[in-house]
Design a protein around this motif. Structure first.
Motif, short mmCIF file in Angstrom:
data_model
loop_
_atom_site.label_atom_id
_atom_site.label_comp_id
_atom_site.label_asym_id
_atom_site.label_seq_id
_atom_site.Cartn_x
_atom_site.Cartn_y
_atom_site.Cartn_z
N ASN A 185 0.72 -1.07 0.01
CA ASN A 185 -0.07 0.01 0.13
C ASN A 185 0.81 1.16 -0.13
OD1 ASN A 185 -1.79 -1.98 0.27
ND2 ASN A 185 -2.53 -1.14 2.31
N PHE A 186 0.57 2.10 -0.79
CA PHE A 186 1.17 3.49 -0.87
C PHE A 186 0.48 4.67 -0.89
CE2 PHE A 186 2.97 0.01 -3.50
CZ PHE A 186 4.37 0.09 -3.19
N TYR A 187 0.72 5.74 -0.23
CA TYR A 187 -0.02 7.08 -0.18
C TYR A 187 0.85 7.71 -1.37
CZ TYR A 187 -1.71 5.75 4.44
OH TYR A 187 -2.32 5.30 5.65
N ILE A 188 0.14 8.13 -2.36
CA ILE A 188 0.99 8.90 -3.49
C ILE A 188 0.17 10.14 -3.68
CG2 ILE A 188 1.56 8.80 -5.95
CD1 ILE A 188 1.55 5.56 -5.41
N LYS A 189 0.93 11.21 -3.97
CA LYS A 189 0.29 12.36 -4.13
C LYS A 189 0.34 12.71 -5.53
CE LYS A 189 1.03 17.22 -2.39
NZ LYS A 189 -0.28 17.35 -1.76
N ASN A 190 -0.66 13.51 -6.10
CA ASN A 190 -1.14 13.72 -7.55
C ASN A 190 0.03 15.01 -7.77
OD1 ASN A 190 -1.68 14.23 -10.06
ND2 ASN A 190 -3.94 14.34 -9.70
N MET A 191 0.90 14.97 -8.36
CA MET A 191 1.91 16.17 -8.76
C MET A 191 1.45 16.61 -10.01
SD MET A 191 3.68 16.00 -5.98
CE MET A 191 4.94 17.08 -6.49
N PRO A 192 1.28 17.76 -9.87
CA PRO A 192 1.09 18.49 -11.37
C PRO A 192 2.10 18.37 -12.36
CG PRO A 192 0.51 20.08 -9.47
CD PRO A 192 1.20 18.70 -8.99
N GLY A 193 1.74 17.72 -13.65
CA GLY A 193 2.88 17.48 -14.45
C GLY A 193 3.66 16.09 -14.41
N GLY A 194 3.46 15.45 -13.37
CA GLY A 194 4.35 14.53 -12.88
C GLY A 194 4.04 13.15 -13.89
N ALA A 195 4.74 12.48 -14.55
CA ALA A 195 4.57 11.42 -15.35
C ALA A 195 3.75 10.22 -14.64
CB ALA A 195 5.82 10.92 -15.99
N GLY A 196 4.33 10.06 -13.45
CA GLY A 196 3.58 8.99 -12.62
C GLY A 196 2.31 9.16 -12.30
N SER A 197 2.26 10.34 -11.76
CA SER A 197 0.94 10.82 -11.34
C SER A 197 -0.03 10.83 -12.47
CB SER A 197 0.73 12.45 -10.75
OG SER A 197 1.69 12.65 -9.88
N ARG A 198 0.16 11.13 -13.68
CA ARG A 198 -0.58 11.24 -15.01
C ARG A 198 -1.27 9.74 -15.16
NH1 ARG A 198 1.02 9.35 -19.48
NH2 ARG A 198 3.25 9.83 -19.20
N ILE A 199 -0.26 8.73 -15.00
CA ILE A 199 -0.85 7.37 -15.05
C ILE A 199 -1.61 6.78 -13.91
CG2 ILE A 199 0.15 4.93 -15.22
CD1 ILE A 199 0.62 6.45 -17.70
N LEU A 200 -1.17 7.15 -12.69
CA LEU A 200 -2.03 6.62 -11.55
C LEU A 200 -3.28 7.16 -11.26
CD1 LEU A 200 1.10 6.23 -9.08
CD2 LEU A 200 -0.35 4.25 -10.06
N PHE A 201 -3.52 8.67 -11.60
CA PHE A 201 -4.57 9.41 -11.33
C PHE A 201 -5.34 9.63 -12.52
CE2 PHE A 201 -1.78 10.31 -7.68
CZ PHE A 201 -2.80 10.42 -6.62
N ALA A 202 -5.06 9.37 -13.63
CA ALA A 202 -5.74 9.53 -14.80
C ALA A 202 -6.29 8.37 -15.51
CB ALA A 202 -5.00 10.45 -16.03
N GLY A 203 -6.04 7.34 -14.88
CA GLY A 203 -6.73 6.04 -15.45
C GLY A 203 -5.77 5.25 -16.23
N GLY A 204 -4.51 5.72 -16.38
CA GLY A 204 -3.41 4.87 -17.16
C GLY A 204 -3.23 3.49 -16.68
#
Length: 337
Positions: free
Chosen positions: A162-181
């Motif tokens: 389990n990971f707590y992950i922050k949605n970083m603006p412009g972050g490549a990882g965030s784009r995948i994890l938070f936008a359904g990638g």
């Protein structure tokens, strides 16, 4: 398979095609110094004496211009293309307690913690083996390189990561994890565990200081303190900082732990109050500024664990070591940028 030898030592280890020099050395049980494992901190610098490597991130911020002029490289961003002889410091403190391994994990679900931070639940077929406070490297689809995220839970036989992950603006990882990638049921590679800021036995009471998604490893440490009878006599102070009230969470998670009300205290602060902050009853200011006024004893009497944005981590280290003379051996953190 390339073989790596270290100048001035008898250490020799193989490196298969999927590994960086750093990860191969750690898998071989060699104490190669590192912190972030992703090219940012610069701790794993080495000099290539012979052989050749592929630079996985030529512009990695862990190297400055002077390093590049001197032909220094980052072990975490170097993939050997043949046998290599390197000059690199070895540190017994960096020998892994748990050998990191690559394995497949499946995203089970995610759930919001704050307006921009979610908990992501992954499952592996193998047991989830790690120490409280460590992190893993995730290979996300469509993202160049690996992303480091700290575990919030504890090691377990059921393979839960389990990971707590922050949605970083412009972050490549965030784009995948938070936008359904990466939808629930999606498979990725996890490599770990890594990190040296894990919970250690100590007679001192414990202080955890978290900012942003640095909450994740601090929650893991708090959970371990609550679950391990060896820490039954230790008190724990947990500091969490954010910009505004909507960035703050964690107290409700800690409140579910055994003996929370008896030996744990949660302290929250916000640094940028605005009209939406009316009704906020916690502290105001930077999180590290709350530590000394809150704790009863001199700070050198405590064991410190902290994680968060680089500016926060640097401020905490400066405050503890310079202002309060806390020995470096009582500070535990991994640098991320």
């Amino acid at each position: 398979m390339p073989v790596i030898s270290i100048d001035g030592s008898e250490e020799v280890f193989p490196c298969d095609g999927g590994d960086s020099l750093l990860r191969a050395g750690l898998r071989a049980g060699i104490g190669l110094p590192y912190e972030c494992g992703t090219g940012s901190c610069g701790t794993c610098k080495f000099t290539l004496l012979s052989g050749a490597v592929e630079d996985l991130w030529p512009d990695a911020p862990g190297l400055n211009e002077r390093d590049r002029r001197k032909q220094r490289k980052l072990a975490c961003q170097s993939r050997p293309t043949g046998d290599c002889h390197i000059k690199m410091r070895i540190d017994a403190a960096c020998v892994p307690h748990i050998t990191p391994r690559r394995q497949g994990v499946k995203l089970v679900k995610s759930a919001p913690l704050t307006h921009d931070m979610h908990e992501f639940y992954f499952k592996s077929d193998l047991p989830a083996e790690f120490l409280p406070g460590q992190y893993a490297l995730l290979r996300l689809p469509g993202v160049s390189g690996l992303r480091a995220y700290s575990m919030a839970n504890l090691a377990n036989e059921s393979g839960d990561w389990n990971f707590y992950i922050k949605n970083m603006p412009g972050g490549a990882g965030s784009r995948i994890l938070f936008a359904g990638g990466l939808p629930p049921g999606g498979d990725i590679e996890l490599d770990g565990p890594y990190g040296l800021a894990y919970l250690r036995p100590s007679p001192r009471d414990i202080v955890c200081i978290a900012g942003g998604s640095g909450l994740s490893p601090m929650i893991s440490i708090a959970r371990a303190v609550a679950a391990d009878a060896g820490y039954a006599a230790r008190r724990l102070h947990f500091f969490h900082g954010g910009r505004q009230p909507r960035d703050i969470c964690g107290e409700e998670i800690l409140a579910d732990l055994p003996d929370f009300s008896d030996r744990m205290r949660y302290h929250a602060s916000i640094s940028e109050p605005d009209p939406a902050s009316r009704g906020w009853t916690g502290a105001l200011g930077m999180v590290h500024e709350q530590v000394a006024p809150t704790l009863a004893n001199p700070l050198a009497d405590y064991e410190f664990y902290f994680a968060g944005p680089p500016a926060m981590a640097e401020a905490v280290q400066r405050m503890l070591m310079i202002d309060h003379k806390v020995p470096f051996e009582q500070l535990h953190f991994d640098r991320f940028f």
